[in-house]
Write a protein that holds these residues in place. Sequence first.
Motif, short mmCIF file in Angstrom:
data_model
loop_
_atom_site.label_atom_id
_atom_site.label_comp_id
_atom_site.label_asym_id
_atom_site.label_seq_id
_atom_site.Cartn_x
_atom_site.Cartn_y
_atom_site.Cartn_z
N CYS A 58 -80.96 -1.79 64.62
CA CYS A 58 -82.20 -2.11 65.34
C CYS A 58 -81.93 -2.15 66.85
N ASN A 59 -82.98 -1.93 67.62
CA ASN A 59 -82.89 -1.99 69.08
C ASN A 59 -83.56 -3.28 69.55
N VAL A 96 -76.09 -2.83 65.90
CA VAL A 96 -77.30 -3.25 66.60
C VAL A 96 -77.15 -3.06 68.11
N LEU A 144 -80.94 -6.05 59.70
CA LEU A 144 -81.37 -5.57 61.02
C LEU A 144 -80.43 -4.49 61.55
N LEU A 184 -85.29 -4.50 57.63
CA LEU A 184 -85.91 -4.02 58.87
C LEU A 184 -85.00 -3.06 59.63
N ARG A 185 -84.20 -2.31 58.92
CA ARG A 185 -83.26 -1.39 59.55
C ARG A 185 -83.95 -0.38 60.47
N ASN A 186 -83.25 -0.07 61.58
CA ASN A 186 -83.64 1.02 62.49
C ASN A 186 -84.94 0.79 63.25
N ILE A 187 -85.45 -0.42 63.28
CA ILE A 187 -86.73 -0.67 63.96
C ILE A 187 -86.48 -0.93 65.45
N ASN A 188 -87.39 -0.47 66.28
CA ASN A 188 -87.32 -0.68 67.72
C ASN A 188 -88.03 -1.99 68.09
#
Length: 272
Positions: free
Chosen positions: A141-142, A161, A138, A118-122
Amino acid sequence: MLAKMFNPNSGMQPSVRDSTGAFLIDRDPRYFEPILNYLRTGNLILDPNVNPKGVLEEAQFFGTHHCISLLEEMMRPIDDIPMTRRNVVNALMTTPNKSILRFQGVNLNGADLSYLDLRNINFKFAKLRNSKLSHTNLSFCNFERADLTGAEMCSATLSGVRMANATMEGANCANCNFQDPTGQHANMEGVNLRNAILEDSDLTGANLRVANLKNANLKATILRGAILAGADLENSDLTGSDLHEANLRGANLKDAALELMINPLHMSQAIR
């Protein structure tokens, strides 16, 4: 109430019977029929033209508690229904590689997202209470202001993160990697990690300024160069941790366990 109405010893009897011997109950049949069928079969089925609010009123009147729970769940707004692992996987599969996937403010409470990439997901403002994120990637991620209370995050990859002001009270982050080899440190300023487990995790260079780490398990945690200025570490367990060059200026270390530390603390780190 229905049980009492048909109990000869209750003193609360239903109305008179008709010519066929059937009891007459003065309620709207459109809304009472689904409850009657539920009591017969155990399945709650509503026709498309039946308003569930009317059925709920009948269920509350007759005190059919499990039926009430089913109706309340049925009436929940679609936006408030937690997304599932299948929903997330479908979004991943249909989103182009160069597009940024947003789950901002989405309800993912209790979702099993373990072992996913789930890399780079907001996930900003997302609801992730009691979610399962063990072994999940993760990175970057934000999670700013997200609710990760009680989340299971063992062995998750959290490089770079962003978790400023996130709520992670009671989360299990044992053996997590927050370190980014490229130097983009995790930003966890103001995060609530009260009663969280961070044992054996790598938080090298992480920004934990004014974080709440009260009662946190930080055994054997790597905090080299981490910023812990103003952090609340009261009663936390830092046994065997590495705080080399960590900034503890203004941190609260009251009753914290500091035994067997890899590097001794120096006065220059300005703890109180």
